[in-house]
Design a protein around this motif. Sequence first.
Motif, PDB file in Angstrom:
ATOM      1  N   ASN A 126      80.876  -5.000  -0.299  1.00  0.00           N
ATOM      2  CA  ASN A 126      79.877  -5.949  -0.800  1.00  0.00           C
ATOM      3  C   ASN A 126      79.435  -5.497  -2.188  1.00  0.00           C
ATOM      4  O   ASN A 126      78.447  -4.791  -2.338  1.00  0.00           O
ATOM      5  CB  ASN A 126      78.674  -6.020   0.152  1.00  0.00           C
ATOM      6  N   PRO A 127      80.168  -5.894  -3.233  1.00  0.00           N
ATOM      7  CA  PRO A 127      79.833  -5.417  -4.576  1.00  0.00           C
ATOM      8  C   PRO A 127      78.465  -5.863  -5.066  1.00  0.00           C
ATOM      9  O   PRO A 127      77.820  -5.147  -5.829  1.00  0.00           O
ATOM     10  CB  PRO A 127      80.962  -6.003  -5.440  1.00  0.00           C
ATOM     11  N   HIS A 128      78.003  -7.042  -4.626  1.00  0.00           N
ATOM     12  CA  HIS A 128      76.662  -7.510  -5.015  1.00  0.00           C
ATOM     13  C   HIS A 128      75.606  -6.526  -4.518  1.00  0.00           C
ATOM     14  O   HIS A 128      74.738  -6.089  -5.279  1.00  0.00           O
ATOM     15  CB  HIS A 128      76.417  -8.906  -4.432  1.00  0.00           C
ATOM     16  N   VAL A 134      72.513   0.500  -6.935  1.00  0.00           N
ATOM     17  CA  VAL A 134      72.499   1.376  -8.108  1.00  0.00           C
ATOM     18  C   VAL A 134      71.481   0.872  -9.128  1.00  0.00           C
ATOM     19  O   VAL A 134      70.934   1.646  -9.912  1.00  0.00           O
ATOM     20  CB  VAL A 134      73.894   1.514  -8.745  1.00  0.00           C
ATOM     21  N   GLY A 135      71.205  -0.444  -9.108  1.00  0.00           N
ATOM     22  CA  GLY A 135      70.157  -0.983  -9.966  1.00  0.00           C
ATOM     23  C   GLY A 135      68.773  -0.493  -9.568  1.00  0.00           C
ATOM     24  O   GLY A 135      67.919  -0.249 -10.431  1.00  0.00           O
ATOM     25  N   PRO A 251      63.804  -6.191  -9.532  1.00  0.00           N
ATOM     26  CA  PRO A 251      64.876  -7.193  -9.608  1.00  0.00           C
ATOM     27  C   PRO A 251      66.112  -6.877  -8.789  1.00  0.00           C
ATOM     28  O   PRO A 251      66.720  -7.805  -8.231  1.00  0.00           O
ATOM     29  CB  PRO A 251      65.208  -7.240 -11.109  1.00  0.00           C
ATOM     30  N   ALA A 252      66.512  -5.616  -8.688  1.00  0.00           N
ATOM     31  CA  ALA A 252      67.726  -5.299  -7.940  1.00  0.00           C
ATOM     32  C   ALA A 252      67.571  -5.566  -6.441  1.00  0.00           C
ATOM     33  O   ALA A 252      68.402  -6.268  -5.847  1.00  0.00           O
ATOM     34  CB  ALA A 252      68.148  -3.852  -8.196  1.00  0.00           C
ATOM     35  N   PRO A 253      66.515  -5.037  -5.771  1.00  0.00           N
ATOM     36  CA  PRO A 253      66.370  -5.381  -4.352  1.00  0.00           C
ATOM     37  C   PRO A 253      66.104  -6.859  -4.136  1.00  0.00           C
ATOM     38  O   PRO A 253      66.559  -7.438  -3.139  1.00  0.00           O
ATOM     39  CB  PRO A 253      65.175  -4.528  -3.892  1.00  0.00           C
ATOM     40  N   LEU A 254      65.405  -7.499  -5.080  1.00  0.00           N
ATOM     41  CA  LEU A 254      65.174  -8.937  -4.955  1.00  0.00           C
ATOM     42  C   LEU A 254      66.488  -9.699  -5.041  1.00  0.00           C
ATOM     43  O   LEU A 254      66.726 -10.651  -4.285  1.00  0.00           O
ATOM     44  CB  LEU A 254      64.210  -9.393  -6.059  1.00  0.00           C
ATOM     45  N   ALA A 255      67.366  -9.254  -5.938  1.00  0.00           N
ATOM     46  CA  ALA A 255      68.682  -9.893  -6.048  1.00  0.00           C
ATOM     47  C   ALA A 255      69.492  -9.702  -4.772  1.00  0.00           C
ATOM     48  O   ALA A 255      70.234 -10.603  -4.354  1.00  0.00           O
ATOM     49  CB  ALA A 255      69.435  -9.321  -7.248  1.00  0.00           C
ATOM     50  N   ALA A 256      69.358  -8.524  -4.152  1.00  0.00           N
ATOM     51  CA  ALA A 256      70.073  -8.276  -2.894  1.00  0.00           C
ATOM     52  C   ALA A 256      69.556  -9.186  -1.785  1.00  0.00           C
ATOM     53  O   ALA A 256      70.333  -9.752  -1.006  1.00  0.00           O
ATOM     54  CB  ALA A 256      69.932  -6.813  -2.497  1.00  0.00           C
ATOM     55  N   LEU A 257      68.238  -9.360  -1.718  1.00  0.00           N
ATOM     56  CA  LEU A 257      67.642 -10.206  -0.686  1.00  0.00           C
ATOM     57  C   LEU A 257      67.987 -11.679  -0.876  1.00  0.00           C
ATOM     58  O   LEU A 257      68.120 -12.429   0.099  1.00  0.00           O
ATOM     59  CB  LEU A 257      66.118 -10.029  -0.682  1.00  0.00           C
ATOM     60  N   HIS A 306      72.310  -9.869 -14.052  1.00  0.00           N
ATOM     61  CA  HIS A 306      73.587  -9.152 -14.059  1.00  0.00           C
ATOM     62  C   HIS A 306      74.035  -8.768 -12.652  1.00  0.00           C
ATOM     63  O   HIS A 306      75.232  -8.677 -12.380  1.00  0.00           O
ATOM     64  CB  HIS A 306      73.485  -7.899 -14.932  1.00  0.00           C
ATOM     65  N   THR A 307      73.101  -8.556 -11.739  1.00  0.00           N
ATOM     66  CA  THR A 307      73.483  -8.264 -10.360  1.00  0.00           C
ATOM     67  C   THR A 307      74.242  -9.438  -9.759  1.00  0.00           C
ATOM     68  O   THR A 307      75.281  -9.265  -9.094  1.00  0.00           O
ATOM     69  CB  THR A 307      72.247  -7.945  -9.509  1.00  0.00           C
TER      70      THR A 307
END
Length: 384
Positions: A126-128, A134-135, A251-257, A306-307
């Motif tokens: 899961n690259p996203h 890492v973000g 933003p990174a965990p938000l993008a994952a969610l 970018h994520t």
Amino acid sequence: MITSNSKRALAALMLAHCAGMIDLVALPIWVGTLVAHYHFDPMQAGLLASLFLGGAVLASAVLAPYFNPDTARWQAAIGFSLSALLFAVAAQTSHYLLLAALHALCGITTGMSLSVTHGTIARGSNPHRGFALVGIALGVFAILFLGAAPPVVASLGGPVLFYLFAGVMAVGALACALAFPRPESGGLPRVTQPRQPVPRQIWYGIVGIACMGLVQSMTFSFLERVGSDRGFGLNAVTGVLIALGFVNLLPAPLAALLEKRLPARTVLMAGPLVQALLVVVIMTSVHFAPYAAAASVFAAVMIFTHTFAFGLMARLDRSGRAMAATPAMLMTGAAIGPILGGTLVQGWGYASLGPVTLVLGVAASFCFSRLPRSSAVQTQEALA
């Protein structure tokens, strides 16, 4: 044997991402230090940062087509080790031409390591999600670095900044040597079929990311300087940088969610436009509150957008080669940004960055509109 899903391997990728993406965190302090402590003009300071980023672009562009998981581990460790050594040497001199050469070499070695790091993340299941994790690490690193570096540099002098960079690179090298994921790990399937050309749609994404990287670095390089020159004060500007670091955790965990809830292409089309509008506020505001609010969320827009871009484009090319070129995508624009920003600021003032970023934002949004929808990518994967 270290598996790709182990905590040690994930930690190594996180530390490698933080070291390789140090420009995304440190550019305001980097350029500000070169101006305030080394007494270079904005154009000269911007050129040094551009040389670092240009070196990273060169390394990534050359190495990405030949990305090989079998050699990624030692490439990452050796690259960061050389970067640590070169930054330590940079701390010993104030000669402009020597600093220019060292910045370019550091960019090459750092770009090599970051390229194989991103290629490895792209080959995960899961690259996203991997890029989001890492973000998050980069957000934590930003808080620590932006909170500690300005007062340390102010009290001990400009060379300390390069020692800090050397330390970050040394930690990245050690982590890669000890725990970088091996190609035979479970979450990183081997690609046994002959190499196929990179899908054509990805090139639109590459140009879009490059435009956003240009806006990011052109603005971020002078984020600290514009606040100082407007008379907001060192403590206030440092507070904004610390706030920026805390906001960058989101933003990174938000993008994952939101991976399954927001259409990736819609996010990509909106991101550059929001980014450009924030630049206009940052560079034209004469009051602290609008400057602080826009500056605090500025980098978060890039991380969030970018994520989604990384996840969508990595699924279009499962070999990892396209995403191994992520440093080239980001830093092609970023390499131009400091010198272009310095030229605009020196010639026409900070406000001149606004119209330029609006044009770039529209261009990036158009490029992202050419990428396929997430549902179309899922259909391609199901048929493969």
